[in-house]
Design a protein around this motif. Structure first.
Motif, PDB file in Angstrom:
ATOM      1  N   ARG A 128       0.805  -1.214   0.000  1.00  0.00           N
ATOM      2  CA  ARG A 128       0.000   0.000   0.000  1.00  0.00           C
ATOM      3  C   ARG A 128       0.843   1.271   0.000  1.00  0.00           C
ATOM      4  O   ARG A 128       0.293   2.379  -0.074  1.00  0.00           O
ATOM      5  CB  ARG A 128      -0.951  -0.008   1.193  1.00  0.00           C
ATOM      6  CG  ARG A 128      -2.111  -0.986   1.017  1.00  0.00           C
ATOM      7  CD  ARG A 128      -3.164  -0.798   2.084  1.00  0.00           C
ATOM      8  NE  ARG A 128      -2.771  -1.402   3.350  1.00  0.00           N
ATOM      9  CZ  ARG A 128      -3.036  -2.668   3.687  1.00  0.00           C
ATOM     10  NH1 ARG A 128      -3.684  -3.453   2.830  1.00  0.00           N
ATOM     11  NH2 ARG A 128      -2.655  -3.145   4.847  1.00  0.00           N
ATOM     12  N   GLN A 129       2.177   1.118   0.067  1.00  0.00           N
ATOM     13  CA  GLN A 129       3.042   2.294  -0.039  1.00  0.00           C
ATOM     14  C   GLN A 129       3.070   2.849  -1.465  1.00  0.00           C
ATOM     15  O   GLN A 129       3.518   3.970  -1.680  1.00  0.00           O
ATOM     16  CB  GLN A 129       4.465   1.937   0.404  1.00  0.00           C
ATOM     17  CG  GLN A 129       4.572   1.514   1.855  1.00  0.00           C
ATOM     18  CD  GLN A 129       4.128   2.602   2.812  1.00  0.00           C
ATOM     19  OE1 GLN A 129       4.649   3.708   2.785  1.00  0.00           O
ATOM     20  NE2 GLN A 129       3.165   2.272   3.660  1.00  0.00           N
ATOM     21  N   GLY A 130       2.624   2.045  -2.442  1.00  0.00           N
ATOM     22  CA  GLY A 130       2.516   2.555  -3.804  1.00  0.00           C
ATOM     23  C   GLY A 130       3.587   2.041  -4.748  1.00  0.00           C
ATOM     24  O   GLY A 130       4.228   1.017  -4.510  1.00  0.00           O
ATOM     25  N   LYS A 131       3.803   2.790  -5.821  1.00  0.00           N
ATOM     26  CA  LYS A 131       4.632   2.334  -6.929  1.00  0.00           C
ATOM     27  C   LYS A 131       6.090   2.160  -6.553  1.00  0.00           C
ATOM     28  O   LYS A 131       6.783   1.310  -7.133  1.00  0.00           O
ATOM     29  CB  LYS A 131       4.501   3.317  -8.096  1.00  0.00           C
ATOM     30  CG  LYS A 131       5.256   2.864  -9.341  1.00  0.00           C
ATOM     31  CD  LYS A 131       4.902   3.690 -10.532  1.00  0.00           C
ATOM     32  CE  LYS A 131       5.734   3.278 -11.753  1.00  0.00           C
ATOM     33  NZ  LYS A 131       5.605   1.843 -12.042  1.00  0.00           N
ATOM     34  N   TYR A 177       7.449   0.818  -3.946  1.00  0.00           N
ATOM     35  CA  TYR A 177       7.687  -0.541  -3.470  1.00  0.00           C
ATOM     36  C   TYR A 177       7.567  -1.538  -4.615  1.00  0.00           C
ATOM     37  O   TYR A 177       8.385  -2.466  -4.740  1.00  0.00           O
ATOM     38  CB  TYR A 177       6.688  -0.888  -2.362  1.00  0.00           C
ATOM     39  CG  TYR A 177       6.913  -2.251  -1.753  1.00  0.00           C
ATOM     40  CD1 TYR A 177       8.003  -2.495  -0.927  1.00  0.00           C
ATOM     41  CD2 TYR A 177       6.039  -3.306  -2.004  1.00  0.00           C
ATOM     42  CE1 TYR A 177       8.220  -3.742  -0.362  1.00  0.00           C
ATOM     43  CE2 TYR A 177       6.244  -4.557  -1.441  1.00  0.00           C
ATOM     44  CZ  TYR A 177       7.336  -4.767  -0.620  1.00  0.00           C
ATOM     45  OH  TYR A 177       7.546  -6.008  -0.075  1.00  0.00           O
ATOM     46  N   GLU A 179      -0.419  -5.214 -10.511  1.00  0.00           N
ATOM     47  CA  GLU A 179      -0.157  -4.176  -9.506  1.00  0.00           C
ATOM     48  C   GLU A 179      -1.481  -3.542  -9.113  1.00  0.00           C
ATOM     49  O   GLU A 179      -2.116  -2.864  -9.912  1.00  0.00           O
ATOM     50  CB  GLU A 179       0.780  -3.102 -10.064  1.00  0.00           C
ATOM     51  CG  GLU A 179       2.216  -3.507 -10.237  1.00  0.00           C
ATOM     52  CD  GLU A 179       3.100  -2.330 -10.643  1.00  0.00           C
ATOM     53  OE1 GLU A 179       2.917  -1.224 -10.065  1.00  0.00           O
ATOM     54  OE2 GLU A 179       3.939  -2.500 -11.540  1.00  0.00           O
ATOM     55  N   GLU A 180      -1.887  -3.781  -7.891  1.00  0.00           N
ATOM     56  CA  GLU A 180      -3.109  -3.201  -7.355  1.00  0.00           C
ATOM     57  C   GLU A 180      -2.783  -2.548  -6.012  1.00  0.00           C
ATOM     58  O   GLU A 180      -1.754  -2.863  -5.393  1.00  0.00           O
ATOM     59  CB  GLU A 180      -4.189  -4.272  -7.176  1.00  0.00           C
ATOM     60  CG  GLU A 180      -4.661  -4.918  -8.472  1.00  0.00           C
ATOM     61  CD  GLU A 180      -5.425  -3.965  -9.370  1.00  0.00           C
ATOM     62  OE1 GLU A 180      -5.882  -2.909  -8.867  1.00  0.00           O
ATOM     63  OE2 GLU A 180      -5.548  -4.248 -10.576  1.00  0.00           O
ATOM     64  N   PRO A 181      -3.632  -1.630  -5.539  1.00  0.00           N
ATOM     65  CA  PRO A 181      -3.356  -0.982  -4.249  1.00  0.00           C
ATOM     66  C   PRO A 181      -3.250  -1.952  -3.079  1.00  0.00           C
ATOM     67  O   PRO A 181      -2.576  -1.655  -2.094  1.00  0.00           O
ATOM     68  CB  PRO A 181      -4.554  -0.039  -4.072  1.00  0.00           C
ATOM     69  CG  PRO A 181      -5.036   0.232  -5.465  1.00  0.00           C
ATOM     70  CD  PRO A 181      -4.812  -1.046  -6.209  1.00  0.00           C
ATOM     71  N   SER A 182      -3.873  -3.140  -3.196  1.00  0.00           N
ATOM     72  CA  SER A 182      -3.895  -4.071  -2.066  1.00  0.00           C
ATOM     73  C   SER A 182      -3.023  -5.308  -2.266  1.00  0.00           C
ATOM     74  O   SER A 182      -2.768  -6.034  -1.314  1.00  0.00           O
ATOM     75  CB  SER A 182      -5.330  -4.505  -1.771  1.00  0.00           C
ATOM     76  OG  SER A 182      -5.906  -5.099  -2.924  1.00  0.00           O
TER      77      SER A 182
END
Length: 382
Positions: A84-87, A89, A108-111
């Motif tokens: 959830r830290q985003g792109k 990571y 790649e999804e937010p979760s």
């Protein structure tokens, strides 16, 4: 485009095997793990949690007695706070240090994040005393057990707990074995920065010790000269290695770096083991955090962040099914230490359970850092 390239490479790689059924033998192995991890400063503070489902597949094809082909890949599904830290990571997970990018963030999804990486793809030919290997492979020149300054092609981190295969390189390796106790090697690799590492190694046996000498160029930037050995003093194994890295632009200047390490290890009658090792570096790394030791981008010059570092570990085989291990490191320059107690228990044939805690305490960027990472892992091998 890169997916098409790898697909074509894979087909070419196994072309001869598919047309040699009379002499072809194929094997498949691997494992499946689920690992829950937590990162925290203290038990009273916030936790960063992650779960990783990790599947590894190892394909090998043997054509007669002279040719071996291999393709190995790891599929990892990440969920939790780090994803959830985003792109940023996702980009770390998807980075491929090889010349050919064979790592894909498939979803790649937010979760959650799904990554597939091909970390072995090589062909090996053996003809008498000669052996040639081309493709993504592991070139292991290390002799010691914890720090390996001779391992200039595939530097790895001791703190990485879920990657026993260790990283590979896009390389060509030539080996010649004059006798059963000697070898001459030459290897060249290219990284994702298009820089070349090339070196030769001579290994021989003297006075009951396996001794090696190496020389070459690391990342087109440094001249590297090294040596290593492994043998025994009475009932204790004695191993060590050293490398000197000097910038090509100023080979006689003050920027050259020396890493030297030596250690003892002993196996007891109950299969318990004890290890000690010391590392010296004249210009240690000054990290602002420990992320570099988990990112998979270590260079052979980045192994030390204290002029002297010390390591000790005792592994107790409590029962045939239960192993308890206590490793520790001391970093005087950082007024710090690492401890990583581990429990491994065999639940059934090919099914293992592990509890791991990693604790860092050190002064970095002017303040004391206290970092804890805990892992619970279940692993099925096939």
């Amino acid at each position: 485009m890169k997916r098409f390239f790898v697909f074509v490479l894979f087909l070419l790689f196994f072309h001869e095997a598919l047309h040699s059924q009379d002499t072809l033998s194929v094997s498949l192995s691997g494992y499946l793990t689920t690992m829950q991890s937590s990162m925290f400063d203290s038990l009273s503070g916030p936790f960063m949690n992650e779960n990783m489902l990790h599947n590894r597949l190892n394909f090998k094809a043997y054509i007669g007695s002279n040719i071996t082909l291999s393709a190995e890949l790891r599929n990892r599904l990440f969920t939790g706070d780090f994803v959830r830290q985003g792109k940023a990571y996702a980009d770390i997970i998807g980075t491929d240090n090889g010349r050919v990018d064979m790592s894909w963030n498939v979803v790649e999804e937010p979760s959650f994040l799904l990554n597939t990486t091909v970390d072995r793809l090589w062909a090996d030919l053996r003809l008498g005393k000669f052996q040639a290997t081309a493709g993504r492979q592991r070139i292991n020149w290390g002799q010691a057990l914890v720090w390996n300054p001779n391992d200039i092609f595939n530097t790895y981190s001791f703190f990485e707990i879920d990657y026993p295969e260790r990283p590979g390189s896009d390389a060509v390796r030539l080996q010649y074995f004059p006798s059963s106790s000697s070898a001459v090697e030459f290897a060249v690799k290219a990284g994702n920065d298009k820089k070349i590492t090339a070196a030769g190694l001579y290994r021989f046996n003297r006075w009951g010790y396996d001794i090696q000498l190496l020389a070459g160029v690391s990342g087109e930037e440094d001249i590297v000269i090294g040596t290593g050995w492994s043998g025994a003093i009475k009932s204790c194994s004695f191993r060590g290695e050293a490398s000197w890295f000097a910038p090509r632009r100023d080979i006689t200047g003050d920027e050259s770096k020396v890493l030297a390490t030596a250690g003892f290890d002993k196996v007891f009658s109950d299969n318990s083991t004890a290890q000690v090792q010391i590392l010296y570096c004249n210009h240690p790394l000054d990290p602002d955090n420990f992320d570099i030791f988990y990112s998979g981008s270590l260079s052979p010059k980045d192994l030390a962040f204290s002029e002297f570092s010390a390591f000790g570990q005792f592994t107790w085989a409590a029962t045939p099914l239960l192993n308890l291990s206590i490793p520790a490191m001391w970093f005087p320059d950082l007024e710090g230490y690492f401890a990583g107690p581990t429990m491994d228990y065999s639940l059934a044939e090919n099914l293992d359970f592990s509890l791991i805690w990693q604790h860092f305490n050190a002064v970095m960027t002017g303040s004391r850092k206290n970092i804890n990472m805990g892992y619970i892992r279940l692993k099925y091998s096939f």
